[in-house]
Design a protein around this motif. Structure first.
Motif, PDB file in Angstrom:
ATOM      1  N   TYR A 125      34.035 -10.537  10.684  1.00  0.00           N
ATOM      2  CA  TYR A 125      33.480  -9.652   9.664  1.00  0.00           C
ATOM      3  C   TYR A 125      31.980  -9.872   9.457  1.00  0.00           C
ATOM      4  N   PHE A 146      36.949  -5.755   1.906  1.00  0.00           N
ATOM      5  CA  PHE A 146      36.028  -6.050   2.987  1.00  0.00           C
ATOM      6  C   PHE A 146      34.604  -5.605   2.674  1.00  0.00           C
ATOM      7  N   PHE A 147      34.427  -4.708   1.725  1.00  0.00           N
ATOM      8  CA  PHE A 147      33.070  -4.407   1.278  1.00  0.00           C
ATOM      9  C   PHE A 147      32.445  -5.651   0.658  1.00  0.00           C
ATOM     10  N   HIS A 199      36.013  -0.157  10.849  1.00  0.00           N
ATOM     11  CA  HIS A 199      37.233  -0.884  10.479  1.00  0.00           C
ATOM     12  C   HIS A 199      38.294   0.072   9.946  1.00  0.00           C
ATOM     13  N   TYR A 200      37.882   1.031   9.121  1.00  0.00           N
ATOM     14  CA  TYR A 200      38.812   1.999   8.531  1.00  0.00           C
ATOM     15  C   TYR A 200      39.496   2.824   9.614  1.00  0.00           C
ATOM     16  N   TRP A 240      32.054  -4.070  13.071  1.00  0.00           N
ATOM     17  CA  TRP A 240      33.429  -4.182  13.558  1.00  0.00           C
ATOM     18  C   TRP A 240      33.554  -3.803  15.032  1.00  0.00           C
ATOM     19  N   ASP A 267      31.919  -8.398   3.403  1.00  0.00           N
ATOM     20  CA  ASP A 267      30.771  -8.142   4.278  1.00  0.00           C
ATOM     21  C   ASP A 267      29.445  -8.337   3.544  1.00  0.00           C
ATOM     22  N   MET A 287      39.277  -1.417   2.220  1.00  0.00           N
ATOM     23  CA  MET A 287      37.824  -1.296   2.161  1.00  0.00           C
ATOM     24  C   MET A 287      37.210  -2.026   0.970  1.00  0.00           C
ATOM     25  N   LEU A 321      32.390  -1.043   7.947  1.00  0.00           N
ATOM     26  CA  LEU A 321      33.560  -0.643   7.164  1.00  0.00           C
ATOM     27  C   LEU A 321      34.168   0.629   7.712  1.00  0.00           C
ATOM     28  N   TRP A 322      33.347   1.591   8.102  1.00  0.00           N
ATOM     29  CA  TRP A 322      33.874   2.852   8.624  1.00  0.00           C
ATOM     30  C   TRP A 322      34.621   2.628   9.943  1.00  0.00           C
TER      31      TRP A 322
END
Length: 555
Positions: free
Chosen positions: A35, A69-70, A58-59, A39, A73, A66, A55-56
C-alpha cells in the motif's frame, strides 16, 4: 478536575502510552509495502493524487474498503511517526466509545473503573491484537473502521435509551452529520457494514412504530446503505473472490463459521466467565437468596489455597520463569515429542518439524494464559461463595426472568446475538479469519461491561471479589503487556537487520537478497504480528518496494 476525571485521565494516559510504544516498535510490515505503492505498480506513492489513483486501481482490481485504505495510504505517505501517534489515539477513542455504549451515556469520565476495565478487556479479548490494532494495514481495516461505526451508532443507542425513559430528544441538526457518518460506517468491512445497516434500519423502523423517530435516524441508515453498496459492489471484490473462493462449497463456508467463532471464544474466555458469574449473581438475587451473596460481605476474606490451586500456581510460576529465560521448558517438551512421537510415526519431514516447532513456540504463553484464567476463576467462585446449594437455588430462576427484571441483562441479551449475527454474515466470504471477529468482540465487551456495572452485580463483586479480580487482571495484563513490548522491540531489531540486507542488495543492483530466518517465534498471544520475509505477501510487496526480484531465507 474532580477525582473521577483524574482517574479517567490516568487510565487513558496508560492506554495511550502502551499503544504508542507498540506502534513505535512496529515497523512497516507485510501489506504495508504494497500500500506504499500505487496499487499493482512499482511506483511509490508520493502525493495525494497518487493516493487517489492507487485507491481507484484497488477498487477495480482488489476490493472496496476505500475508507480504511484512504487513511492507510495517507499515513504511509506522511510517515510512520505520525501514524504511530494517530493509531494510539484511535485505539483510545475506541475505548471511549465502547465505554459510552456500555453506559448508554456520553459522560464516560464519570466511571474511571469501567473505562479501565474496558481497556483491559479490549487488550485481552480482540483476537490477533497485533494484527488488528497495531499493524498499520490491519489497524486501518479493523480498528479505524470500527471507530467510525461505534461513533455512528452512539446517537442511536442514546435515542433508544431516551425513548425507554419516554423522553425522546429531537436532534434534526444531526441529519447531515449522520448521513456522512453512515456512509463511513457502511463503507467499512463487509460483515460490520451489513450489521450496521440492518441495525440502524431496524431501530429506525422501531422508533417510527413508537412515534418518536427523528429524521436523522433514517438518514443515517440510508448513509449506511450507500456505504454498504459502495463496499460490496466494488469490481475488485469479484476479482478477489474468483481467486480466493474458487472451488469452495457451502460446507467450507459452514466450517469457517465454527473455526472463526471457536477462536473468538478462546480469546474472550475471561469475559465469558465473568458474564457467567454475573448471571449467577442475578439469578441468586431473584431467588430471594440475597443473604447468600451479602452475608458478612463487608470485606473480602482471604481463603487458603487448595492443593490443586497451589499446584496450578507453581506451574504458572515455572512457565513464566521459563518464558523469560529462553523457553527451556517448551524447548525440552518440543524435543521430547519430536523424538518420541513424531519420528516414530514417520512425521519427520523438515517442513512438518518446522510447523510443529512454530506451534510449540507459543505453548508457554498459551499455557500461562489459560492456567492463570482458571486459577483466578476458581478463586472468584470461592470468593462469591458459589457452592452447590447456592447454584441449585440460582437454577430455580429462569434467564427470561433475569432479562425481564434487569435492563442491563436485556441490553446484553440484545448485543450478544447481534455479535453472532455479525459473525454469521461472514458465511458469504471464502475465508473467516479470527481478525474478522473484531467488531463482534467489541459488541460482546459492551454487553459485559454493561452487566458488570449494574449495581446488583457490581456491589457483590466489589464487596466479595475485588481483590481477586484486581490480582487476576494485574497478573494477566502485566504478563501479556511485558511480553508484547519485549517481543515487539526484539522483532523491530531483527526486522531492521533484514531490511538493511534488502536495501544493500537493491543498492548493489542484485536481484536476490539472502538472509537468515527470524529466530523469534513467540507472539505474546498474537499481540505481536510478524511473518518471515519469504512469506508470499511479504516477499512480493518488499521486492517491488525495493526494486529487487526475490528474497531467499536460508533455512
Amino acid at each position: 478536575m474532580n477525582r473521577k476525571c483524574r482517574e479517567t485521565v490516568l487510565a487513558a494516559a496508560g492506554i495511550f502510552l502502551l499503544m504508542y510504544a507498540l506502534n513505535y516498535f512496529m515497523p512497516l510490515h507485510r501489506d504495508d509495502y504494497e500500500y506504499s505503492l500505487i496499487w499493482l505498480t512499482n511506483q511509490h506513492i508520493a502525493s495525494l493524487p497518487d493516493v487517489m489513483e492507487s485507491l481507484w486501481r484497488h477498487y477495480l482490481l482488489h476490493g472496496g474498503r476505500m475508507v480504511a485504505f484512504f487513511f492507510l495510504d495517507v499515513f504511509l505517505l506522511w510517515g510512520k511517526g505520525i501514524f504511530d501517534i494517530a493509531n494510539a489515539l484511535m485505539f483510545l477513542i475506541l475505548i471511549v466509545l465502547l465505554t459510552i455504549h456500555a453506559r448508554r451515556d456520553w459522560r464516560f469520565w464519570q466511571e474511571p473503573r469501567l473505562f479501565a476495565v474496558m481497556g483491559a478487556f479490549a487488550w485481552l479479548s480482540f483476537p490477533h491484537f497485533g494484527e488488528v490494532a497495531v499493524w498499520k494495514c490491519g489497524a486501518a481495516v479493523y480498528l479505524w473502521t470500527g471507530v467510525f461505526a461505534a461513533l455512528f451508532l452512539v446517537p442511536y443507542n442514546l435515542q433508544c435509551r431516551a425513548m425507554a425513559q419516554e423522553k425522546p430528544p429531537v436532534r434534526n441538526w444531526l441529519i447531515a452529520p449522520m448521513l456522512v457518518l453512515g456512509v463511513l460506517a457502511g463503507w467499512s468491512v463487509e460483515n460490520l457494514a451489513v450489521t450496521v445497516f440492518a441495525l440502524t434500519a431496524g431501530l429506525s423502523w422501531w422508533a417510527r412504530r413508537k412515534g418518536a423517530m427523528p429524521l436523522w435516524m433514517p438518514a443515517g441508515a440510508f448513509g449506511a446503505f450507500v456505504g454498504l453498496v459502495l463496499l460490496v459492489a466494488a469490481p475488485g471484490n469479484f476479482v478477489r473472490y474468483d481467486a480466493q473462493g474458487s472451488g469452495k462449497g457451502i460446507l467450507t463456508h459452514i466450517g469457517n463459521q465454527f473455526a472463526g467463532n471457536g477462536e473468538m471464544a478462546l480469546y474472550i474466555l475471561p469475559v465469558l466467565l465473568l458474564l457467567l458469574a454475573a448471571g449467577r449473581i442475578y439469578r441468586l438475587h431473584l431467588a430471594a437468596r440475597v443473604d447468600m451473596l451479602h452475608d458478612n460481605a463487608a470485606r473480602e476474606r482471604p481463603c487458603a489455597l487448595k492443593v490443586g490451586q497451589i499446584a496450578c500456581l507453581l506451574w504458572i510460576l515455572l512457565l513464566v520463569f521459563s518464558y523469560f529465560n529462553g523457553g527451556f521448558f517448551a524447548n525440552a517438551l518440543r524435543d521430547f515429542l519430536v523424538a518420541h512421537v513424531l519420528v516414530p510415526l514417520g512425521l519427520d519431514k523438515p517442513r512438518t518439524i518446522e510447523h510443529f516447532a512454530n506451534v510449540m513456540a507459543g505453548f508457554e504463553e498459551m499455557a500461562i494464559y489459560w492456567l492463570t484464567i482458571f486459577f483466578f476463576y476458581s478463586l472468584l467462585k470461592r470468593s462469591l461463595g458459589f457452592s452447590r446449594d447456592k447454584l441449585a437455588a440460582a437454577r430455580t430462576v429462569s434467564w427470561l426472568e433475569v432479562m425481564h427484571t434487569f435492563p442491563a441483562a436485556r441490553y446484553a441479551a440484545f448485543l450478544l446475538p447481534l455479535a453472532l449475527f455479525n459473525n454469521f454474515v461472514m458465511i458469504a466470504a471464502p475465508t473467516f479469519p479470527a481478525r474478522a471477529t473484531f467488531s463482534s468482540v467489541a459488541m460482546i465487551l459492551v454487553a459485559a461491561c454493561a452487566v458488570l456495572r449494574d449495581p446488583v452485580v457490581a456491589d457483590v463483586l466489589q464487596s466479595r471479589a475485588k481483590k481477586t479480580l484486581l490480582a487476576g487482571a494485574a497478573a494477566i495484563c502485566s504478563f501479556t503487556m511485558a511480553a508484547a513490548l519485549f517481543i515487539t522491540a526484539a522483532m523491530q531489531e531483527e526486522n531492521a537487520v533484514r531490511i538493511a540486507i534488502v536495501e544493500q542488495a537493491a543498492a548493489n543492483g542484485e536481484d536476490i537478497a539472502y538472509m537468515k530466518p527470524i529466530p523469534l517465534k513467540n507472539r505474546a498471544l498474537r499481540h505481536v504480528f510478524f511473518v518471515d520475509f519469504d512469506n508470499g505477501v511479504t516477499k512480493e510487496g518488499l521486492c517491488r518496494y525495493y526494486g529487487i526480484k526475490d528474497i531467499c531465507v536460508e533455512r
